[in-house]
Design a protein around this motif. Structure first.
Motif, PDB file in Angstrom:
ATOM      1  N   LYS A  14     -11.843 -12.236   3.633  1.00 11.34           N
ATOM      2  CA  LYS A  14     -13.190 -11.929   4.137  1.00 11.34           C
ATOM      3  C   LYS A  14     -13.795 -10.722   3.407  1.00 11.34           C
ATOM      4  O   LYS A  14     -14.906 -10.781   2.903  1.00 11.34           O
ATOM      5  CB  LYS A  14     -13.126 -11.629   5.660  1.00 11.34           C
ATOM      6  CG  LYS A  14     -12.637 -12.802   6.493  1.00 11.34           C
ATOM      7  CD  LYS A  14     -12.556 -12.468   7.963  1.00 11.34           C
ATOM      8  CE  LYS A  14     -11.442 -11.489   8.324  1.00 11.34           C
ATOM      9  NZ  LYS A  14     -10.072 -11.971   8.036  1.00 11.34           N
ATOM     10  N   SER A  15     -13.030  -9.640   3.380  1.00 12.97           N
ATOM     11  CA  SER A  15     -13.580  -8.410   2.787  1.00 12.97           C
ATOM     12  C   SER A  15     -13.778  -8.577   1.284  1.00 12.97           C
ATOM     13  O   SER A  15     -14.783  -8.117   0.724  1.00 12.97           O
ATOM     14  CB  SER A  15     -12.635  -7.226   3.052  1.00 12.97           C
ATOM     15  OG  SER A  15     -12.433  -7.080   4.445  1.00 12.97           O
ATOM     16  N   THR A  16     -12.842  -9.244   0.642  1.00 14.45           N
ATOM     17  CA  THR A  16     -12.963  -9.467  -0.803  1.00 14.45           C
ATOM     18  C   THR A  16     -14.209 -10.296  -1.110  1.00 14.45           C
ATOM     19  O   THR A  16     -14.936 -10.028  -2.061  1.00 14.45           O
ATOM     20  CB  THR A  16     -11.698 -10.194  -1.318  1.00 14.45           C
ATOM     21  OG1 THR A  16     -10.543  -9.474  -0.874  1.00 14.45           O
ATOM     22  CG2 THR A  16     -11.697 -10.271  -2.827  1.00 14.45           C
ATOM     23  N   PRO A  26     -16.563  -3.297   2.042  1.00 13.75           N
ATOM     24  CA  PRO A  26     -16.713  -3.070   3.484  1.00 13.75           C
ATOM     25  C   PRO A  26     -15.539  -2.310   4.092  1.00 13.75           C
ATOM     26  O   PRO A  26     -15.664  -1.791   5.205  1.00 13.75           O
ATOM     27  CB  PRO A  26     -16.808  -4.492   4.058  1.00 13.75           C
ATOM     28  CG  PRO A  26     -16.130  -5.361   3.062  1.00 13.75           C
ATOM     29  CD  PRO A  26     -16.294  -4.710   1.725  1.00 13.75           C
ATOM     30  N   ASP A  27     -14.422  -2.279   3.387  1.00 14.17           N
ATOM     31  CA  ASP A  27     -13.292  -1.492   3.887  1.00 14.17           C
ATOM     32  C   ASP A  27     -13.519  -0.043   3.495  1.00 14.17           C
ATOM     33  O   ASP A  27     -13.208   0.370   2.370  1.00 14.17           O
ATOM     34  CB  ASP A  27     -11.974  -2.027   3.308  1.00 14.17           C
ATOM     35  CG  ASP A  27     -11.567  -3.350   3.938  1.00 14.17           C
ATOM     36  OD1 ASP A  27     -12.005  -3.623   5.079  1.00 14.17           O
ATOM     37  OD2 ASP A  27     -10.838  -4.110   3.281  1.00 14.17           O
ATOM     38  N   ARG A  28     -14.073   0.724   4.464  1.00 13.02           N
ATOM     39  CA  ARG A  28     -14.469   2.093   4.102  1.00 13.02           C
ATOM     40  C   ARG A  28     -13.377   3.106   4.391  1.00 13.02           C
ATOM     41  O   ARG A  28     -13.356   4.181   3.819  1.00 13.02           O
ATOM     42  CB  ARG A  28     -15.771   2.495   4.798  1.00 13.02           C
ATOM     43  CG  ARG A  28     -15.871   1.999   6.160  1.00 13.02           C
ATOM     44  CD  ARG A  28     -17.183   2.029   6.844  1.00 13.02           C
ATOM     45  NE  ARG A  28     -16.912   1.389   8.121  1.00 13.02           N
ATOM     46  CZ  ARG A  28     -16.539   2.046   9.201  1.00 13.02           C
ATOM     47  NH1 ARG A  28     -16.483   3.357   9.202  1.00 13.02           N
ATOM     48  NH2 ARG A  28     -16.233   1.385  10.296  1.00 13.02           N
ATOM     49  N   LEU A  37      -6.016  -3.976   4.207  1.00 19.32           N
ATOM     50  CA  LEU A  37      -6.168  -4.653   5.490  1.00 19.32           C
ATOM     51  C   LEU A  37      -7.399  -4.069   6.178  1.00 19.32           C
ATOM     52  O   LEU A  37      -7.578  -2.854   6.174  1.00 19.32           O
ATOM     53  CB  LEU A  37      -4.925  -4.331   6.325  1.00 19.32           C
ATOM     54  CG  LEU A  37      -4.804  -4.902   7.722  1.00 19.32           C
ATOM     55  CD1 LEU A  37      -4.284  -6.330   7.627  1.00 19.32           C
ATOM     56  CD2 LEU A  37      -3.838  -4.057   8.551  1.00 19.32           C
ATOM     57  N   THR A  38      -8.221  -4.918   6.763  1.00 20.63           N
ATOM     58  CA  THR A  38      -9.351  -4.378   7.509  1.00 20.63           C
ATOM     59  C   THR A  38      -8.888  -3.993   8.910  1.00 20.63           C
ATOM     60  O   THR A  38      -8.190  -4.774   9.569  1.00 20.63           O
ATOM     61  CB  THR A  38     -10.494  -5.405   7.594  1.00 20.63           C
ATOM     62  OG1 THR A  38     -10.868  -5.771   6.269  1.00 20.63           O
ATOM     63  CG2 THR A  38     -11.687  -4.824   8.325  1.00 20.63           C
ATOM     64  N   ILE A  39      -9.249  -2.781   9.317  1.00 19.27           N
ATOM     65  CA  ILE A  39      -8.892  -2.303  10.654  1.00 19.27           C
ATOM     66  C   ILE A  39     -10.134  -2.281  11.541  1.00 19.27           C
ATOM     67  O   ILE A  39     -10.139  -2.783  12.650  1.00 19.27           O
ATOM     68  CB  ILE A  39      -8.273  -0.886  10.577  1.00 19.27           C
ATOM     69  CG1 ILE A  39      -6.953  -0.966   9.800  1.00 19.27           C
ATOM     70  CG2 ILE A  39      -8.066  -0.311  11.976  1.00 19.27           C
ATOM     71  CD1 ILE A  39      -6.401   0.380   9.398  1.00 19.27           C
ATOM     72  N   ILE A  57     -21.532  -8.001   8.619  1.00 17.33           N
ATOM     73  CA  ILE A  57     -20.593  -7.193   9.396  1.00 17.33           C
ATOM     74  C   ILE A  57     -19.231  -7.800   9.122  1.00 17.33           C
ATOM     75  O   ILE A  57     -18.980  -8.956   9.483  1.00 17.33           O
ATOM     76  CB  ILE A  57     -20.916  -7.246  10.901  1.00 17.33           C
ATOM     77  CG1 ILE A  57     -22.326  -6.719  11.171  1.00 17.33           C
ATOM     78  CG2 ILE A  57     -19.882  -6.445  11.690  1.00 17.33           C
ATOM     79  CD1 ILE A  57     -22.731  -6.745  12.633  1.00 17.33           C
ATOM     80  N   ASP A  58     -18.391  -7.064   8.453  1.00 16.51           N
ATOM     81  CA  ASP A  58     -17.075  -7.593   8.094  1.00 16.51           C
ATOM     82  C   ASP A  58     -16.071  -7.193   9.167  1.00 16.51           C
ATOM     83  O   ASP A  58     -15.913  -6.021   9.484  1.00 16.51           O
ATOM     84  CB  ASP A  58     -16.650  -7.037   6.724  1.00 16.51           C
ATOM     85  CG  ASP A  58     -15.321  -7.635   6.275  1.00 16.51           C
ATOM     86  OD1 ASP A  58     -15.117  -8.857   6.490  1.00 16.51           O
ATOM     87  OD2 ASP A  58     -14.478  -6.883   5.729  1.00 16.51           O
ATOM     88  N   VAL A  59     -15.403  -8.201   9.725  1.00 14.88           N
ATOM     89  CA  VAL A  59     -14.510  -7.933  10.861  1.00 14.88           C
ATOM     90  C   VAL A  59     -13.049  -8.061  10.419  1.00 14.88           C
ATOM     91  O   VAL A  59     -12.744  -8.755   9.454  1.00 14.88           O
ATOM     92  CB  VAL A  59     -14.788  -8.916  12.028  1.00 14.88           C
ATOM     93  CG1 VAL A  59     -16.270  -8.952  12.366  1.00 14.88           C
ATOM     94  CG2 VAL A  59     -14.269 -10.303  11.710  1.00 14.88           C
ATOM     95  N   PRO A  60     -12.151  -7.403  11.133  1.00 17.98           N
ATOM     96  CA  PRO A  60     -10.731  -7.550  10.820  1.00 17.98           C
ATOM     97  C   PRO A  60     -10.189  -8.873  11.349  1.00 17.98           C
ATOM     98  O   PRO A  60     -10.613  -9.346  12.402  1.00 17.98           O
ATOM     99  CB  PRO A  60     -10.074  -6.370  11.547  1.00 17.98           C
ATOM    100  CG  PRO A  60     -11.011  -6.010  12.648  1.00 17.98           C
ATOM    101  CD  PRO A  60     -12.384  -6.433  12.222  1.00 17.98           C
TER     102      PRO A  60
HETATM  103 MG   LIG Z   1     -10.889  -7.570   5.609  1.00 16.48          MG
END
Ligand SMILES: [Mg+2]
Ligand SMILES: Nc1nc2c(ncn2[C@@H]2O[C@H](COP(=O)(O)OP(=O)(O)OP(=O)(O)O)[C@@H](O)[C@H]2O)c(=O)[nH]1
Length: 573
Positions: A14-16, A26-28, A37-39, A57-60
């Motif tokens: 997702k984030s990629t 989006p992984d700030r 990993l998105t938290i 809105i990028d979600v984990p």
């Molecule tokens: Mg992610």
């Protein structure tokens, strides 16, 4: 502008993908970058080929951060749903899809990612697998675009699909009632408090006063930013950062909500429809520790099923929910329900009543405005708007009445009008709504603060006492054959005038005014009581009260022993 959330299992890309589409990572958080990993929620935006803007809105995806995922999808109207081709459908693919479905999201595009890692056959299988899982959901029939974010395969196709998606998704509606669930708050160096969120329902403007619920803290909007630019005002459907004055960063956080003062009913008790997921393997009752996810917030709730039975998997019913604090809510607001103990999404649904008045044993909530009115009998239109979010035409003044309440009031008034008879019903005794309704009755005459049936003969106007007094108008006898109640009514109706304990007909007083007008025409310097008595051919006993009435109504004015013309002196003839 559209706000689209990502969704899908952990590590499915997702984030990629968001980074490949927007060039914004989006992984700030440092920890996110370190762990890959998105938290927490991430935010990015770009322009689509059409020129339309799109915010992500990028979600984990990791189950441990599901509450952050829920905070991210509470205010979006479309989704970029991500499934990895090599991994295929996974538990959080399923759970995220159910959550989005429960929240009423209706639009989306599916990205089948990481296709560089699979051969043609596996790719085909993955596509079929995804299609099968989407069947019967809001994403059945949605476009599925195969991409690889690293070698950038299919990104242009995805951009085109997102353009079609945003064109097909209705833009956020402006109902003049803005609400922004806060998903982040922070304090940039020396610049007060900043809160961010997805604005829905209406516009916010710089210098506007806002309220942050549930604390009820008031603050002023010092500046508005969206997509890195400053705005004087900003409409619904945008990612928004508000710089606030008058509120400390420690006072606000995720799950709080920004509204305008006076526009919302704040409630900590709601009735709602609940759809229990078929995948749940137990019945749902009041036992259990539940969390309600609403907007960007997570709220521990007490729940009671309305009706005799617990709800079975796959079943729908109604529940009463007690929230820990009062929130600005409206019917049709969607929520997700999870159970803490089992760490499981139980289901979700829609708020039906923000202010239930019936005890849980009798409550039958639905979305109809008529029910809200019926349960109360009478509701002020302004309050009804807060309770339902819709405008209703008032029935009487500012009141909306149920058909029963209206019929009951009408029957009561008709009966009391009948009972009152020709004297009429004292309007001071029927209340505001009664007065408004009587005024609409056909054939009812309202005079002197009383209402009476017009078609019944008017025995007051023809009351024999009037003729009795008019027989000698300026020296009338004391009234006879008339009750004190009738006398009061005759005075109220203006048929009789009472001065200093004597009664004159109004006709006699008017005639006396013309007599003194003639006196003054001859003698403008004024006249004495004796002259008036003679002109009226009456006694001093009667002349004195008559003259005092003429003084008090402005026909004449006293000047020493004389009467001179007053402002209301009539023409002599
Ligand atoms: Mg992610
Ligand atoms: N080859 C290839 N690798 C990818 C692709 N997308 C993501 N990856 C890799 O997959 C791993 C996970 O990607 P992320 O974008 O962090 O996945 P995610 O869905 O955001 O994960 P969470 O946010 O933790 O749920 C990373 O190592 C990426 O480099 C892709 O399209 N192709």
């Amino acid at each position: 502008m559209h706000v689209v959330a990502t969704a899908g299992h952990v590590d499915h890309g997702k984030s990629t993908l968001v980074r490949a589409l927007t060039s914004i990572d989006p992984d700030r958080l440092a920890e996110e970058k370190a762990r890959g990993l998105t938290i927490d929620l991430g935010f990015a935006w770009t322009e689509l080929p059409s020129g339309r803007g799109i915010s992500f809105i990028d979600v984990p995806g990791h189950i441990r951060f599901i509450r952050n995922m829920l905070a991210g999808v509470g205010s979006v109207d479309a989704v970029l749903f991500v499934v990895s081709a090599p991994e295929g459908w996974k538990p959080q693919s399923e759970e995220h899809l159910r959550i989005l479905q429960t929240l009423g999201v209706e639009h989306g595009v599916v990205a089948l990612t990481q296709i560089g890692l699979v051969d043609e056959d596996l790719h085909e299988l993955a596509l079929l697998d995804v299609e099968e899982h989407l069947e019967g959901t809001f994403l059945s029939g949605a476009e599925i675009v195969s991409v690889d974010s690293l070698d950038r395969t299919g990104l242009d196709d995805l951009r085109a699909a997102l353009d079609r998606l945003t064109a097909a998704t209705p833009t956020a509606r402006d109902l003049g009632r803005p609400r922004m669930w806060i998903d982040r708050s922070f304090s940039p160096r020396g610049a007060g408090t900043v809160v961010t969120g997805t604005l829905t329902g209406g516009e916010l403007a710089v210098d506007g006063e806002i309220v942050i619920m549930p604390a009820g803290v008031r603050a002023r909007i010092r500046a508005i930013q969206s997509l890195g630019r400053s705005h004087e005002r900003i409409g619904p459907g945008n990612r928004v950062a508000l710089n606030l004055s008058g509120v400390d960063t420690t006072e606000v956080g995720r799950g709080d909500v920004v509204v305008l003062p006076g526009q919302w009913f704040s409630t900590s008790r709601v009735d709602a429809g609940l759809d229990v997921l078929a995948s749940v393997d137990h019945e749902v009752s009041r036992r259990g520790a539940y969390a309600m996810y609403l907007g960007s917030g997570e709220f521990p709730v007490k729940m009671r099923v309305l009706g005799p039975h617990a709800l079975l998997p796959g079943e729908s019913g109604e529940v009463r929910l007690h929230l820990p604090a009062a929130l600005p809510l409206l019917p049709r607001d969607r929520f997700v329900l999870r159970e803490f103990g089992r760490d499981e999404t139980v289901g979700g649904g829609m708020i039906l009543d923000v202010d239930p008045v019936l005890p849980a044993s009798r409550a039958r909530p639905d979305l109809s405005v008529e029910r809200v009115v019926a349960e109360r009998g009478w509701v002020d239109v302004d309050e009804l708007r807060l309770l339902t979010g819709t405008d209703t035409e008032p029935d009487l003044g500012t009141w909306v009445g149920s058909p029963e309440a209206l019929a009951e009031l009408e029957a009561d008034l008709r009966r009391r009008l009948d009972d009152a008879g020709p004297l009429g019903l004292d309007l001071a005794t029927v209340g505001e709504r009664g007065r408004l309704m009587i005024a609409r009755f056909d054939g009812v005459v309202i005079e002197g603060g009383r209402a009476r049936q017009g078609e019944v003969a008017d025995p007051l106007a023809d009351h024999p006492v009037l003729a009795q007094l008019d027989a000698d108008p300026f020296s009338p006898p004391d009234p006879e054959g008339v009750t004190p109640e009738e006398l009061r009514a005759l005075v109220q109706r203006g048929l009789l005038v009472q001065v200093e304990g004597r009664f004159f007909t109004s006709r006699a007083v008017d005639a006396a005014a013309r007599v003194v007008a003639r006196l003054l025409a001859r003698n403008p310097e004024g006249f004495t009581v004796a002259e008036a008595r003679d002109a009226l051919s009456t006694t001093r006993k009667h002349a004195l009260p008559l003259l005092s009435r003429l003084d008090s109504t402005g026909v004449t004015r006293r000047r020493g022993d004389l009467r001179v013309a007053g402002p209301r002196l009539p023409d002599p003839d």
